[in-house]
Design an enzyme around this catalytic site. Structure first.
Site: not given
Length: 259
Positions: A47, A150, A176
């Site tokens: 990310h 996740e 997530d």
């Protein structure tokens, strides 16, 4: 110059480890954080803005300290895995591991034959450009691979994924997971916490270490109390914004009508 992965050693010994998280991609910030005496520091390629070339500088910044670098990969791509390992990374997170087959494919990409299919090269940074003569013989034992779970479906398979030979631990991604439950960003929602805690209990019973990332020190304490083995607190960008927002509000309040 034998390999010694203290992060993995502590993980397998059942020792708690408290980590930081670098999302910014800045080697300067990563270096500064590493000097704070975290047990480990996550370098986020998933990310954050960092690429493989940036990872080289991030590793160099952190490796001069006692803090251990942990790289969050952007994908399961075998070429990217090989490049990260050749650069000297030894601890790797892998996002969205959903089943045993995906975990097995990660191990295949990361381990040298006969345990896997990692491409061989003698001249790279991990072997100190060939000076570390025993690198190939030691690499499979030293490398630490962690599967990020996740989704609720992945958490249901946590024990099976964690038992895959070559997977050292699993990691629960609360962000997530909250999104998958329709609770976007509510990582402390009771439903998210309960599912995470139940998964940790099953994994601990099976002898599998579980990690996560929490938004605050209080949340990290909760995570350790329910049985997580390794926990990061927030990330550098979030911490920077939080402190700057606090300073900005304090200054504006002090100035009052003068602003």
């Amino acid at each position: 110059m034998s390999l010694n992965n203290t992060f993995k050693n502590k993980l397998l010994a059942g020792q708690r480890q408290l980590g930081g998280w670098s999302l910014s991609g800045s080697s300067t910030i990563a270096e500064a954080l590493a000097h704070l005496d975290y047990d480990y520091l996550v370098l986020d390629l998933e990310h954050g803005p960092s690429n493989t070339q940036d990872l080289l500088q991030l590793l160099r910044a952190v490796e001069q300290t006692a803090t251990q670098p942990v790289v969050r990969m952007a994908s399961h791509d075998p070429i990217a895995i090989k490049q990260a390992l050749d650069l000297g990374a030894m601890n790797l997170y892998f996002p969205f591991v959903e089943n045993v087959a995906e975990a097995e494919a990660i191990v295949q990409a990361a381990f040298y034959p006969p345990a896997g299919r990692r491409g061989f090269a003698k001249m790279h940074r991990a072997s100190r450009y060939g000076i570390r003569a025993t690198y190939v013989e030691e690499a499979n034992d030293a490398i630490c691979l962690m599967a990020q779970l996740e989704s609720p479906e992945a958490l249901m398979q946590a024990v099976d994924i964690g038992k895959v030979p070559g997977i050292s631990a699993v990691f629960i991604g609360p962000g997530d997971l909250s999104a998958a439950l329709g609770l976007h960003g509510q990582v402390n929602h009771p439903e998210v916490r309960q599912l995470a805690a139940d998964t940790v209990a099953r994994c601990r019973e099976a002898g599998i270490a579980v990690g996560t990332v929490m938004p605050s020190p209080a949340d990290a304490v909760w995570a350790f109390k329910v049985g997580f083995s390794y926990v990061s607190i927030a990330n550098d960008v979030a911490n920077l914004l939080s402190k700057c927002r606090e300073q900005l509000a304090d200054a504006r309040q002090g100035l009052g009508e003068a602003l």
